[in-house]
Design a protein around this motif. Sequence first.
Motif, mmCIF file in Angstrom:
data_model
loop_
_atom_site.group_PDB
_atom_site.id
_atom_site.type_symbol
_atom_site.label_atom_id
_atom_site.label_comp_id
_atom_site.label_asym_id
_atom_site.label_seq_id
_atom_site.Cartn_x
_atom_site.Cartn_y
_atom_site.Cartn_z
ATOM 1 N N GLU A 85 -35.700 -22.669 4.203
ATOM 2 C CA GLU A 85 -37.036 -23.158 3.866
ATOM 3 C C GLU A 85 -37.054 -23.780 2.466
ATOM 4 O OE1 GLU A 85 -36.555 -19.935 4.991
ATOM 5 O OE2 GLU A 85 -37.099 -20.442 7.050
ATOM 6 N N ASP A 86 -36.320 -23.161 1.531
ATOM 7 C CA ASP A 86 -36.307 -23.681 0.166
ATOM 8 C C ASP A 86 -35.484 -24.956 0.039
ATOM 9 O OD1 ASP A 86 -37.832 -21.530 -0.521
ATOM 10 O OD2 ASP A 86 -36.143 -20.324 -1.239
ATOM 11 N N ALA A 87 -34.534 -25.157 0.929
ATOM 12 C CA ALA A 87 -33.628 -26.297 0.816
ATOM 13 C C ALA A 87 -34.331 -27.617 1.117
ATOM 14 C CB ALA A 87 -32.446 -26.125 1.752
ATOM 15 N N ASP A 88 -35.339 -27.609 1.989
ATOM 16 C CA ASP A 88 -36.065 -28.826 2.338
ATOM 17 C C ASP A 88 -35.091 -29.878 2.880
ATOM 18 O OD1 ASP A 88 -38.399 -30.198 2.693
ATOM 19 O OD2 ASP A 88 -38.369 -31.111 0.705
ATOM 20 N N LEU A 89 -34.374 -29.522 3.946
ATOM 21 C CA LEU A 89 -33.363 -30.406 4.530
ATOM 22 C C LEU A 89 -33.994 -31.627 5.192
ATOM 23 C CD1 LEU A 89 -30.937 -27.902 6.265
ATOM 24 C CD2 LEU A 89 -30.545 -29.171 4.181
ATOM 25 N N PHE A 90 -33.293 -32.739 5.112
ATOM 26 C CA PHE A 90 -33.702 -33.944 5.826
ATOM 27 C C PHE A 90 -32.470 -34.616 6.412
ATOM 28 C CE2 PHE A 90 -32.524 -35.509 1.727
ATOM 29 C CZ PHE A 90 -32.070 -36.795 1.924
ATOM 30 N N ILE A 91 -32.696 -35.509 7.362
ATOM 31 C CA ILE A 91 -31.594 -36.205 8.021
ATOM 32 C C ILE A 91 -31.223 -37.394 7.154
ATOM 33 C CG2 ILE A 91 -30.891 -37.453 10.077
ATOM 34 C CD1 ILE A 91 -32.653 -35.557 11.651
ATOM 35 N N LYS A 92 -30.128 -37.236 6.440
ATOM 36 C CA LYS A 92 -29.682 -38.269 5.506
ATOM 37 C C LYS A 92 -29.110 -39.461 6.254
ATOM 38 C CE LYS A 92 -26.610 -38.867 1.557
ATOM 39 N NZ LYS A 92 -25.638 -38.209 0.701
ATOM 40 N N GLU A 93 -28.350 -39.168 7.300
ATOM 41 C CA GLU A 93 -27.688 -40.243 8.040
ATOM 42 C C GLU A 93 -27.506 -39.800 9.471
ATOM 43 O OE1 GLU A 93 -23.346 -42.491 7.964
ATOM 44 O OE2 GLU A 93 -23.895 -41.144 6.335
ATOM 45 N N ILE A 94 -27.774 -40.704 10.386
ATOM 46 C CA ILE A 94 -27.450 -40.462 11.796
ATOM 47 C C ILE A 94 -26.929 -41.784 12.332
ATOM 48 C CG2 ILE A 94 -29.842 -40.832 12.518
ATOM 49 C CD1 ILE A 94 -29.258 -38.926 14.865
ATOM 50 N N LYS A 95 -25.733 -41.738 12.896
ATOM 51 C CA LYS A 95 -25.181 -42.989 13.413
ATOM 52 C C LYS A 95 -24.624 -42.772 14.814
ATOM 53 C CE LYS A 95 -20.766 -42.705 11.105
ATOM 54 N NZ LYS A 95 -19.879 -43.228 10.101
ATOM 55 N N VAL A 96 -24.762 -43.805 15.603
ATOM 56 C CA VAL A 96 -24.318 -43.784 16.996
ATOM 57 C C VAL A 96 -23.283 -44.881 17.156
ATOM 58 C CG1 VAL A 96 -25.024 -44.004 19.391
ATOM 59 C CG2 VAL A 96 -26.588 -43.001 17.730
ATOM 60 N N ASP A 97 -22.064 -44.484 17.516
ATOM 61 C CA ASP A 97 -20.986 -45.432 17.740
ATOM 62 C C ASP A 97 -20.626 -45.449 19.215
ATOM 63 O OD1 ASP A 97 -20.747 -45.920 14.986
ATOM 64 O OD2 ASP A 97 -19.501 -44.143 14.756
ATOM 65 N N SER A 98 -20.091 -46.548 19.658
ATOM 66 C CA SER A 98 -19.679 -46.664 21.049
ATOM 67 C C SER A 98 -18.424 -45.842 21.285
ATOM 68 C CB SER A 98 -19.421 -48.126 21.374
ATOM 69 O OG SER A 98 -19.056 -48.256 22.716
ATOM 70 N N GLY A 99 -18.361 -45.196 22.438
ATOM 71 C CA GLY A 99 -17.203 -44.383 22.787
ATOM 72 C C GLY A 99 -16.384 -45.052 23.876
ATOM 73 N N ALA A 100 -15.653 -44.251 24.608
ATOM 74 C CA ALA A 100 -14.824 -44.770 25.692
ATOM 75 C C ALA A 100 -15.712 -45.310 26.812
ATOM 76 C CB ALA A 100 -13.919 -43.686 26.224
ATOM 77 N N MET A 101 -15.193 -46.282 27.522
ATOM 78 C CA MET A 101 -15.954 -46.895 28.595
ATOM 79 C C MET A 101 -15.187 -46.743 29.902
ATOM 80 S SD MET A 101 -17.479 -50.756 28.516
ATOM 81 C CE MET A 101 -17.451 -50.757 26.764
ATOM 82 N N LEU A 102 -15.820 -46.174 30.912
ATOM 83 C CA LEU A 102 -15.203 -46.080 32.233
ATOM 84 C C LEU A 102 -15.545 -47.349 32.997
ATOM 85 C CD1 LEU A 102 -16.158 -42.421 33.195
ATOM 86 C CD2 LEU A 102 -13.972 -43.235 32.364
ATOM 87 N N LYS A 103 -14.543 -48.006 33.549
ATOM 88 C CA LYS A 103 -14.778 -49.251 34.260
ATOM 89 C C LYS A 103 -14.622 -48.995 35.751
ATOM 90 C CE LYS A 103 -13.521 -51.952 30.342
ATOM 91 N NZ LYS A 103 -12.494 -52.698 29.657
ATOM 92 N N ARG A 104 -15.674 -49.317 36.502
ATOM 93 C CA ARG A 104 -15.706 -49.099 37.937
ATOM 94 C C ARG A 104 -16.040 -50.415 38.633
ATOM 95 N NH1 ARG A 104 -13.412 -45.357 36.388
ATOM 96 N NH2 ARG A 104 -14.039 -43.187 36.410
ATOM 97 N N LEU A 105 -15.734 -50.493 39.909
ATOM 98 C CA LEU A 105 -16.053 -51.689 40.689
ATOM 99 C C LEU A 105 -17.103 -51.353 41.722
ATOM 100 C CD1 LEU A 105 -12.517 -53.220 41.250
ATOM 101 C CD2 LEU A 105 -14.255 -53.932 39.640
ATOM 102 N N ARG A 106 -18.072 -52.260 41.879
ATOM 103 C CA ARG A 106 -19.122 -52.105 42.872
ATOM 104 C C ARG A 106 -19.022 -53.282 43.829
ATOM 105 N NH1 ARG A 106 -24.268 -49.558 41.466
ATOM 106 N NH2 ARG A 106 -22.852 -47.869 41.948
ATOM 107 N N PRO A 107 -19.067 -53.028 45.119
ATOM 108 C CA PRO A 107 -18.977 -54.135 46.082
ATOM 109 C C PRO A 107 -20.132 -55.130 45.911
ATOM 110 C CG PRO A 107 -18.739 -52.027 47.184
ATOM 111 C CD PRO A 107 -19.135 -51.735 45.786
ATOM 112 N N ALA A 108 -19.800 -56.398 46.031
ATOM 113 C CA ALA A 108 -20.784 -57.469 45.902
ATOM 114 C C ALA A 108 -20.694 -58.353 47.150
ATOM 115 C CB ALA A 108 -20.490 -58.271 44.642
ATOM 116 N N PRO A 109 -21.655 -59.222 47.348
ATOM 117 C CA PRO A 109 -21.645 -60.067 48.554
ATOM 118 C C PRO A 109 -20.416 -60.980 48.647
ATOM 119 C CG PRO A 109 -23.765 -60.183 47.456
ATOM 120 C CD PRO A 109 -22.857 -59.418 46.571
ATOM 121 N N GLN A 110 -20.082 -61.351 49.830
ATOM 122 C CA GLN A 110 -19.013 -62.290 50.162
ATOM 123 C C GLN A 110 -17.651 -61.801 49.685
ATOM 124 O OE1 GLN A 110 -20.255 -66.094 48.672
ATOM 125 N NE2 GLN A 110 -21.927 -66.262 50.168
#
Length: 136
Positions: A85-110
Amino acid sequence: MGVRKRESAEARKAANKQVAFAKLNNCPTSPRKMRLVADMIRGAKVERALQLLKFSNKEASRKVEKLVLSAIANWEAKNEDASLEDADLFIKEIKVDSGAMLKRLRPAPQGRAHRIRKRSNHVTVVLAANDNTQSN
Protein backbone atom coordinates in the motif's frame (compact mmCIF):
# COMPACT_ATOMS: atom_id res chain seq x y z
CA MET A 1 38.12 1.73 -13.40
CA GLY A 2 37.08 -0.97 -10.95
CA VAL A 3 35.69 1.56 -8.48
CA ARG A 4 33.66 3.36 -11.14
CA LYS A 5 32.13 0.10 -12.37
CA ARG A 6 31.30 -0.96 -8.84
CA GLU A 7 29.63 2.38 -8.07
CA SER A 8 27.56 2.29 -11.24
CA ALA A 9 26.58 -1.33 -10.53
CA GLU A 10 25.45 -0.39 -7.02
CA ALA A 11 23.42 2.51 -8.42
CA ARG A 12 21.79 0.15 -10.95
CA LYS A 13 20.97 -2.36 -8.19
CA ALA A 14 19.37 0.38 -6.08
CA ALA A 15 17.27 1.50 -9.05
CA ASN A 16 16.26 -2.09 -9.85
CA LYS A 17 15.19 -2.63 -6.25
CA GLN A 18 12.13 -0.46 -6.94
CA VAL A 19 11.29 -2.28 -10.19
CA ALA A 20 9.78 -5.74 -10.70
CA PHE A 21 8.73 -7.49 -13.87
CA ALA A 22 6.92 -10.57 -15.13
CA LYS A 23 6.91 -12.10 -18.59
CA LEU A 24 4.39 -14.30 -20.39
CA ASN A 25 5.78 -16.20 -23.36
CA ASN A 26 3.93 -17.89 -26.23
CA CYS A 27 0.44 -16.78 -25.25
CA PRO A 28 -1.90 -18.15 -27.97
CA THR A 29 -3.63 -14.82 -28.67
CA SER A 30 -2.88 -12.52 -31.54
CA PRO A 31 -0.64 -9.58 -30.60
CA ARG A 32 -3.18 -7.11 -31.96
CA LYS A 33 -5.87 -8.30 -29.53
CA MET A 34 -3.41 -8.33 -26.64
CA ARG A 35 -2.23 -4.77 -27.39
CA LEU A 36 -5.80 -3.50 -26.99
CA VAL A 37 -5.75 -4.76 -23.40
CA ALA A 38 -2.17 -3.57 -22.78
CA ASP A 39 -2.98 -0.03 -23.96
CA MET A 40 -5.92 0.03 -21.56
CA ILE A 41 -3.70 -0.32 -18.45
CA ARG A 42 -0.40 1.27 -19.54
CA GLY A 43 0.76 3.82 -16.96
CA ALA A 44 -2.11 3.09 -14.55
CA LYS A 45 -1.78 2.39 -10.86
CA VAL A 46 -1.82 -1.31 -10.06
CA GLU A 47 -5.15 -1.25 -8.17
CA ARG A 48 -6.86 0.56 -11.05
CA ALA A 49 -5.29 -1.75 -13.63
CA LEU A 50 -6.51 -4.86 -11.80
CA GLN A 51 -10.03 -3.42 -11.64
CA LEU A 52 -10.00 -2.63 -15.36
CA LEU A 53 -8.75 -6.11 -16.21
CA LYS A 54 -11.20 -7.88 -13.91
CA PHE A 55 -14.26 -6.24 -15.44
CA SER A 56 -13.09 -6.23 -19.05
CA ASN A 57 -14.91 -8.75 -21.22
CA LYS A 58 -11.89 -9.48 -23.42
CA GLU A 59 -10.33 -12.93 -23.14
CA ALA A 60 -6.81 -11.48 -23.22
CA SER A 61 -7.52 -9.44 -20.09
CA ARG A 62 -7.65 -12.62 -17.95
CA LYS A 63 -4.11 -13.52 -18.98
CA VAL A 64 -2.78 -10.00 -18.43
CA GLU A 65 -4.47 -9.90 -15.01
CA LYS A 66 -2.60 -13.04 -13.94
CA LEU A 67 0.61 -11.54 -15.29
CA VAL A 68 0.16 -8.31 -13.29
CA LEU A 69 -0.53 -10.35 -10.14
CA SER A 70 2.66 -12.29 -10.81
CA ALA A 71 4.64 -9.05 -11.18
CA ILE A 72 3.18 -7.84 -7.86
CA ALA A 73 4.28 -11.09 -6.20
CA ASN A 74 7.76 -10.64 -7.70
CA TRP A 75 7.91 -7.10 -6.28
CA GLU A 76 6.87 -8.35 -2.84
CA ALA A 77 9.54 -11.07 -2.96
CA LYS A 78 12.17 -8.46 -3.84
CA ASN A 79 11.08 -5.98 -1.14
CA GLU A 80 10.06 -7.99 1.93
CA ASP A 81 10.33 -4.98 4.24
CA ALA A 82 8.16 -2.59 2.16
CA SER A 83 4.37 -2.75 2.18
CA LEU A 84 2.35 -2.85 -1.01
CA GLU A 85 0.00 0.00 0.00
CA ASP A 86 2.84 2.39 0.82
CA ALA A 87 4.75 1.61 -2.37
CA ASP A 88 2.05 3.06 -4.67
CA LEU A 89 2.98 0.73 -7.55
CA PHE A 90 2.15 1.61 -11.14
CA ILE A 91 2.65 -0.08 -14.49
CA LYS A 92 5.82 1.52 -15.78
CA GLU A 93 6.00 -0.48 -18.99
CA ILE A 94 3.94 -3.12 -20.71
CA LYS A 95 4.93 -4.38 -24.11
CA VAL A 96 3.51 -7.00 -26.43
CA ASP A 97 5.81 -8.65 -28.94
CA SER A 98 4.93 -11.13 -31.64
CA GLY A 99 5.71 -14.75 -30.85
CA ALA A 100 5.88 -17.93 -32.87
CA MET A 101 3.36 -18.36 -35.65
CA LEU A 102 1.72 -21.67 -36.53
CA LYS A 103 1.03 -21.89 -40.25
CA ARG A 104 -1.93 -23.99 -41.35
CA LEU A 105 -3.70 -24.54 -44.66
CA ARG A 106 -7.43 -24.15 -45.19
CA PRO A 107 -9.12 -25.54 -48.29
CA ALA A 108 -10.24 -22.91 -50.78
CA PRO A 109 -12.36 -23.10 -53.94
CA GLN A 110 -11.10 -24.69 -57.15
CA GLY A 111 -8.52 -26.91 -55.46
CA ARG A 112 -6.50 -24.10 -53.98
CA ALA A 113 -5.45 -23.54 -50.38
CA HIS A 114 -5.33 -20.44 -48.21
CA ARG A 115 -2.74 -20.03 -45.49
CA ILE A 116 -4.03 -19.50 -41.95
CA ARG A 117 -1.58 -17.91 -39.50
CA LYS A 118 -2.26 -18.73 -35.86
CA ARG A 119 -0.38 -16.01 -34.01
CA SER A 120 1.01 -15.94 -30.50
CA ASN A 121 2.69 -13.24 -28.46
CA HIS A 122 5.04 -12.41 -25.59
CA VAL A 123 3.91 -9.92 -22.93
CA THR A 124 6.28 -8.15 -20.51
CA VAL A 125 5.00 -6.10 -17.56
CA VAL A 126 7.32 -3.82 -15.55
CA LEU A 127 6.08 -2.38 -12.25
CA ALA A 128 7.72 0.51 -10.43
CA ALA A 129 7.13 2.23 -7.11
CA ASN A 130 5.83 5.77 -7.40
CA ASP A 131 8.39 8.21 -6.02
CA ASN A 132 6.05 11.25 -5.94
CA THR A 133 7.63 12.71 -9.09
CA GLN A 134 5.17 10.80 -11.23
CA SER A 135 1.62 12.14 -11.40
CA ASN A 136 -0.46 8.99 -12.01
